[in-house]
Every structure is written in structure tokens, then in C-alpha cells.
Design an enzyme around this catalytic site. Structure first.
Site, PDB file in Angstrom:
ATOM      1  N   SER A 215       2.378   0.282  -6.272  1.00 14.72           N
ATOM      2  CA  SER A 215       1.906   1.483  -6.976  1.00 14.72           C
ATOM      3  C   SER A 215       2.744   1.719  -8.223  1.00 14.72           C
ATOM      4  O   SER A 215       2.224   2.109  -9.267  1.00 14.72           O
ATOM      5  CB  SER A 215       2.005   2.705  -6.056  1.00 14.72           C
ATOM      6  OG  SER A 215       1.194   2.534  -4.928  1.00 14.72           O
TER       7      SER A 215
ATOM      8  N   ARG B  93       5.328  -7.045   1.805  1.00 16.51           N
ATOM      9  CA  ARG B  93       5.059  -7.944   0.685  1.00 16.51           C
ATOM     10  C   ARG B  93       6.125  -9.009   0.561  1.00 16.51           C
ATOM     11  O   ARG B  93       5.828 -10.176   0.416  1.00 16.51           O
ATOM     12  CB  ARG B  93       5.019  -7.145  -0.630  1.00 16.51           C
ATOM     13  CG  ARG B  93       3.743  -6.413  -0.855  1.00 16.51           C
ATOM     14  CD  ARG B  93       3.928  -5.309  -1.835  1.00 16.51           C
ATOM     15  NE  ARG B  93       4.823  -4.304  -1.308  1.00 16.51           N
ATOM     16  CZ  ARG B  93       5.086  -3.155  -1.882  1.00 16.51           C
ATOM     17  NH1 ARG B  93       4.553  -2.884  -3.034  1.00 16.51           N
ATOM     18  NH2 ARG B  93       5.892  -2.277  -1.326  1.00 16.51           N
TER      19      ARG B  93
ATOM     20  N   HIS C 212      -3.225  -2.208  -0.805  1.00 19.01           N
ATOM     21  CA  HIS C 212      -3.424  -1.244   0.281  1.00 19.01           C
ATOM     22  C   HIS C 212      -4.806  -1.448   0.923  1.00 19.01           C
ATOM     23  O   HIS C 212      -4.941  -1.449   2.140  1.00 19.01           O
ATOM     24  CB  HIS C 212      -3.356   0.196  -0.248  1.00 19.01           C
ATOM     25  CG  HIS C 212      -2.018   0.621  -0.760  1.00 19.01           C
ATOM     26  ND1 HIS C 212      -1.834   1.230  -1.966  1.00 19.01           N
ATOM     27  CD2 HIS C 212      -0.775   0.530  -0.204  1.00 19.01           C
ATOM     28  CE1 HIS C 212      -0.556   1.516  -2.145  1.00 19.01           C
ATOM     29  NE2 HIS C 212       0.122   1.083  -1.103  1.00 19.01           N
TER      30      HIS C 212
ATOM     31  N   LYS D 127       9.217  13.788  -3.859  1.00 19.11           N
ATOM     32  CA  LYS D 127       8.732  12.952  -4.973  1.00 19.11           C
ATOM     33  C   LYS D 127       7.799  13.777  -5.858  1.00 19.11           C
ATOM     34  O   LYS D 127       7.085  14.645  -5.374  1.00 19.11           O
ATOM     35  CB  LYS D 127       7.941  11.757  -4.418  1.00 19.11           C
ATOM     36  CG  LYS D 127       8.806  10.676  -3.794  1.00 19.11           C
ATOM     37  CD  LYS D 127       7.956   9.451  -3.469  1.00 19.11           C
ATOM     38  CE  LYS D 127       8.742   8.383  -2.750  1.00 19.11           C
ATOM     39  NZ  LYS D 127       7.895   7.260  -2.313  1.00 19.11           N
TER      40      LYS D 127
HETATM   41  P1  ADP Z   1       5.531   4.231   0.792  1.00 20.99           P
HETATM   42  O1  ADP Z   1       5.979   5.158  -0.278  1.00 20.99           O
HETATM   43  O2  ADP Z   1       5.409   4.864   2.138  1.00 20.99           O
HETATM   44  O3  ADP Z   1       6.210   2.874   0.833  1.00 20.99           O
HETATM   45  P2  ADP Z   1       3.249   2.979  -0.413  1.00 20.99           P
HETATM   46  O4  ADP Z   1       2.002   3.705  -0.760  1.00 20.99           O
HETATM   47  O5  ADP Z   1       4.045   2.417  -1.531  1.00 20.99           O
HETATM   48  O6  ADP Z   1       4.024   4.004   0.466  1.00 20.99           O
HETATM   49  O7  ADP Z   1       2.938   1.806   0.623  1.00 20.99           O
HETATM   50  C1  ADP Z   1       2.353   2.057   1.868  1.00 20.99           C
HETATM   51  C2  ADP Z   1       2.397   0.785   2.678  1.00 20.99           C
HETATM   52  O8  ADP Z   1       1.602  -0.225   2.066  1.00 20.99           O
HETATM   53  C3  ADP Z   1       3.776   0.175   2.855  1.00 20.99           C
HETATM   54  O9  ADP Z   1       3.859  -0.363   4.150  1.00 20.99           O
HETATM   55  C4  ADP Z   1       3.809  -0.915   1.826  1.00 20.99           C
HETATM   56  O10 ADP Z   1       4.713  -1.955   2.183  1.00 20.99           O
HETATM   57  C5  ADP Z   1       2.383  -1.393   1.882  1.00 20.99           C
HETATM   58  N1  ADP Z   1       1.962  -2.052   0.644  1.00 20.99           N
HETATM   59  C6  ADP Z   1       2.100  -1.598  -0.613  1.00 20.99           C
HETATM   60  N2  ADP Z   1       1.601  -2.476  -1.509  1.00 20.99           N
HETATM   61  C7  ADP Z   1       1.141  -3.531  -0.779  1.00 20.99           C
HETATM   62  C8  ADP Z   1       0.531  -4.794  -1.118  1.00 20.99           C
HETATM   63  N3  ADP Z   1       0.337  -5.146  -2.389  1.00 20.99           N
HETATM   64  N4  ADP Z   1       0.196  -5.608  -0.093  1.00 20.99           N
HETATM   65  C9  ADP Z   1       0.432  -5.254   1.184  1.00 20.99           C
HETATM   66  N5  ADP Z   1       1.018  -4.104   1.564  1.00 20.99           N
HETATM   67  C10 ADP Z   1       1.367  -3.254   0.600  1.00 20.99           C
END
Ligand code: ADP
Length: 170
Positions: A129, A90, A17, A41
Site C-alpha cells: 500500500s 511477501r 490483497h 495512523k
Molecule cells: P497491515 O497494516 O495490517 O500490515 P496491510 O493492509 O498493509 O495491513 O496488509 C494486510 C495484510 O496483507 C498483511 O498480512 C500483509 O502482509 C498482506 N499483504 C500486503 N500486500 C500484499 C501482497 N502484495 N501480497 C500478499 N500479501 C500482502
């Protein structure tokens, strides 16, 4: 002014992130990183904790603000007067879902809100995450996954202190 919003759960935020945040911040005058308050959630960190964590992690970036929102993303964008949403990609598995959400948001906003995708840096392609939570709950090493100040905060959620002690002894 070119402004964008980077929405997500950030539960917890990861170095993946942060990489997206740093790269997007270079493209826009201001970037608002916003924690989605998703009542469906049950999160590990509260919205307030996630906002505080993101603030600490982005303190070095002058044009990044941290906020939270609930409800429709396009309504939130309208409130902020922002027309660009940032999302990270990703793998191909992210693509199908992200494409559908982006198209829905564009349709619902009558073309007012577009989504800009940043592909992950390769070193973070595996990071999510949920994998951080899974590794941490068994006391595994998450130092490559989240900023240093966040490592123990994640272990604390699982009642794990052993890793901290190990670190202090090395
Ligand atoms: P959500 O529950 O909205 O998917 P996340 O917190 O899991 O929220 O992810 C937010 C954004 O960050 C999403 O667009 C996700 O694809 C991106 N993201 C998550 N992990 C990575 C990573 N390792 N590299 C690049 N983008 C990421």
C-alpha cells in the site's frame, strides 16, 4: 462452518490483497475482510471509504464479507466466533513482524486464535500500500497495482487529474 478473518489497514487495498482474499475465500465457508481502525495512523482513505472499496472489489465473491474493527484482534475474533486469522507474507522482512504478532495473538487468546499465512503470488510480491501511495503521489502508473475502479480514487487523494486525462486520450 469454517470461518476466517483477514485483517489489515488496506490503505489502499491492492491487487496483492485481492489475490489473498480470493485464495482464502476458497478455503473457508466465510471470510470476513476487516479494516483496522488504527487511530495512531493517519490514513489516506477513511475507514468507511476503505470498507466501500473492499466491498466493490469483492462483490464477485459470495462468501466474503467486509467489516471494520478497532481494539484487539483477538477480542474481535471472539465477537465473531472466528478462530483463524489470515495474513499474507511477501518477503522475509514481513516474516519477523508477522511471526511475533501471530504468536502474541495465540498466547493472548489461550490458543483459541491461530494465524494462517498465505505466501504472495509472485507477480504481487513487490506490491505494498505504501509503494502505491508513493507512486501515485508523483502521478506514476498504478494500474498494475490496484483494481481499475480504484485507480482514479487514489489519484484524487493527491489532487492528480492528469493521468485520468491521459488514459481517456489513449
Ligand atoms: P497491515 O497494516 O495490517 O500490515 P496491510 O493492509 O498493509 O495491513 O496488509 C494486510 C495484510 O496483507 C498483511 O498480512 C500483509 O502482509 C498482506 N499483504 C500486503 N500486500 C500484499 C501482497 N502484495 N501480497 C500478499 N500479501 C500482502
Amino acid at each position: 462452518m469454517k470461518n476466517a478473518v483477514y485483517p489489515g489497514s488496506f490503505d489502499p487495498m491492492t491487487l496483492g490483497h485481492l489475490d489473498v482474499i480470493e485464495r482464502a475465500a476458497k478455503m473457508f465457508d466465510t471470510l470476513t475482510v476487516s479494516v483496522l481502525n488504527n487511530k495512531a495512523k493517519s490514513p489516506l482513505f477513511s475507514v468507511e471509504e476503505r470498507v466501500n472499496i473492499l466491498q466493490e472489489a469483492t462483490a464477485h465473491l459470495d462468501n466474503v464479507k467486509v467489516d471494520s474493527f478497532s481494539g484487539l484482534l483477538i477480542d474481535y475474533c471472539k465477537k465473531l466466533g472466528v478462530h483463524v486469522v489470515i495474513r499474507g507474507l511477501r518477503a522475509i522482512t514481513d516474516f519477523e513482524y508477522e511471526l511475533q504478532v501471530a504468536q502474541t495473538n495465540r498466547k493472548l487468546s489461550n490458543g483459541d486464535v491461530d494465524t494462517l499465512f498465505l505466501t504472495t503470488s509472485l507477480e504481487y510480491a513487490y506490491l505494498s500500500s505504501s509503494s502505491v501511495k508513493e507512486i501515485a503521489c508523483f502521478g506514476g502508473d498504478i494500474r498494475q497495482c490496484v483494481p481499475a475502479f480504484l485507480v482514479q480514487k487514489v489519484y484524487d487523494k493527491f489532487g492528480i487529474t492528469a493521468f485520468k486525462q491521459e488514459q481517456q486520450n489513449t
